[in-house]
Design an enzyme around this catalytic site. Structure first.
Site, PDB file in Angstrom:
ATOM      1  CE1 TYR A 177      -3.551   2.576   0.626  1.00 26.36           C
ATOM      2  CE2 TYR A 177      -2.175   3.079   2.677  1.00 26.36           C
ATOM      3  CZ  TYR A 177      -3.267   3.574   1.705  1.00 26.36           C
ATOM      4  OH  TYR A 177      -4.130   4.604   1.933  1.00 26.36           O
ATOM      5  CB  THR A 179       1.759   4.650   4.149  1.00 27.92           C
ATOM      6  OG1 THR A 179       0.639   3.394   4.524  1.00 27.92           O
ATOM      7  CG2 THR A 179       0.682   5.850   3.913  1.00 27.92           C
ATOM      8  CE  LYS A 180       0.923  -1.666   5.297  1.00 29.99           C
ATOM      9  NZ  LYS A 180      -0.066  -0.898   5.512  1.00 29.99           N
ATOM     10  CG  ASN A 181       8.519  -0.175   6.010  1.00 26.85           C
ATOM     11  OD1 ASN A 181       7.824   0.661   6.328  1.00 26.85           O
ATOM     12  ND2 ASN A 181       9.350  -0.748   7.083  1.00 26.85           N
ATOM     13  CB  VAL A 182       8.586  -2.743  -0.022  1.00 26.64           C
ATOM     14  CG1 VAL A 182       8.481  -2.900  -1.719  1.00 26.64           C
ATOM     15  CG2 VAL A 182       9.557  -2.871   0.424  1.00 26.64           C
TER      16      VAL A 182
END
Length: 389
Positions: A177, A179-182
């Site tokens: 998604y 805002t995820k780290n990847v």
């Protein structure tokens, strides 16, 4: 100064990668997805990986691939994002909630063991905020036939005792998604070492069809397909998968930056009334979010103060059992989850992302130090089930 909750770090050159896919003429799941899936297998040490359109649809596809549905029960933690429980309902099964541990906020394995019934088909442990649940210990607490499906939406880079998500469970599901780290804006992935599950998953991510688009036209001729099992629409297109390749090569350096920022928060807030979850020995947290706990029922005031000063603080999460869908469900016992309820009433997350500058972080810390902390009441945080900094 304005400090957003999140700022992505995708370079402008990403547009060139998308343009290459457009020029190829093949927009849906194809070779670019296959390349990323190979990368995921190498990273997580699993035999199989499947890109999905989201964590949610990936989880639905996994549950369908495992044949979990009406009459079945799936144990989930009360402290998580609502999707963890919703996917169970979406396949017609019943989510059974258990509380989390006071110090880590991870699913309480002793409570999981006590919640198992003859109808229990699976457990979905959540690696909340980036810290892995002890999957081998969870496995020992369950009957062999009960499946473990890791909610690793927060835990792409996380490890516990050197083991990664997907290595000791039936499957681990990730989120890509915005805002995820990847990230690729929307998307997810499933990794597994279970060959039968992987074969079923190839079908359940695409309506249950026995052949995806690339296979239906292989060899230059149309190939007939069949549907033998129920599926959903959960495949990721090459248009988004192409954004993931370069990020997978640089996850370690971005994790190091997130860890440095998280440590800076912790050092600066040491000795204050604010609390954070404990990260256990042997764990490398993915540091997806930086949550704090505000005592004395003052969380919303603190969040408004931060927001009014231009700081993007948000709540992750309230207890799922307090949301109307589940609060109004007579099968859910609301008062069985004291840790989740308390944390959900007091938690908020501060900005944490690799391009957060020290100047921006100092601004957040100064608002906390000079405007927030002096006004907080001096409740004993340990008594509220949250580890003090």
């Amino acid at each position: 100064m304005r400090v957003p909750f999140y700022r992505h770090s995708l370079p402008a050159s990403s547009a060139t990668l998308v343009a290459e896919v457009i020029e190829s003429g093949f927009l849906t799941s194809g070779q670019r997805c296959s390349r990323v899936e190979e990368q995921l297998c190498a990273i997580f040490g699993t035999s199989h990986a499947k890109l999905t359109s989201s964590w949610t649809q990936g989880a639905v596809a996994v549950l369908l691939a495992l044949g979990i549905g009406p009459g079945d029960e799936v144990i989930v933690p009360a402290m998580t994002f609502v999707a963890t429980a919703n996917v169970v309902k979406q396949v017609g099964a019943r989510p059974v909630f258990v509380d989390v541990e006071p110090s880590t906020l991870l699913i309480d394995i002793a409570l999981v063991k006590a919640a198992v019934t003859p109808r229990t088909r699976a457990v979905i442990p959540v690696h909340l905020y980036g810290q892995m649940v002890d999957i081998p210990t969870l496995r020992q607490a369950l009957r062999p036939e009960i499946r473990i499906i890791e909610d690793a939406a927060h835990c792409f880079e996380g490890t516990r005792n050197g083991r990664r998500p997907g290595q000791d469970s039936d499957a681990a599901i990730f989120s890509f998604y915005a805002t995820k780290n990847v990230t690729c804006g929307e998307g997810g992935a499933v990794v597994t070492n279970d060959g039968e599950l992987a074969a079923n998953l190839k079908e359940t991510v695409l309506h249950g069809m026995s052949a995806a688009a690339a296979q239906r036209f292989s060899g230059g001729r149309y190939q007939h397909w069949d549907v033998a099992r129920l599926g959903t629409k959960a495949n990721l297109p090459d248009l988004l998968a192409v954004l993931l390749e370069a990020q997978l090569d640089t996850v370690d350096e971005r994790l190091a930056r997130r860890e440095a920022l998280a440590q800076r928060y912790e050092d600066s807030l040491a000795g204050t009334p604010l609390g954070v979850p404990t990260i256990e020995p042997g764990v490398v947290s993915a540091r997806h979010l930086f949550p704090i706990h505000v005592p004395g029922g003052q969380r919303d005031w603190v969040m408004r103060t931060l927001n009014d000063q231009g700081i993007g603080a948000t709540v992750n999460y309230r207890s799922v059992t307090e949301l109307s869908l589940y609060r109004n469900d007579p099968a859910v016992q609301r008062h069985d989850f004291p840790v989740s309820l308390d944390w959900g009433e007091g938690t908020l997350c501060l900005p944490l992302f690799p391009t957060l500058t020290e100047e921006e972080q100092d601004y957040v810390l100064n608002v906390l130090r000079y405007e927030v902390i002096p006004s907080l009441t001096s409740h004993a945080i340990e008594e509220r089930g949250v580890a003090a900094l």
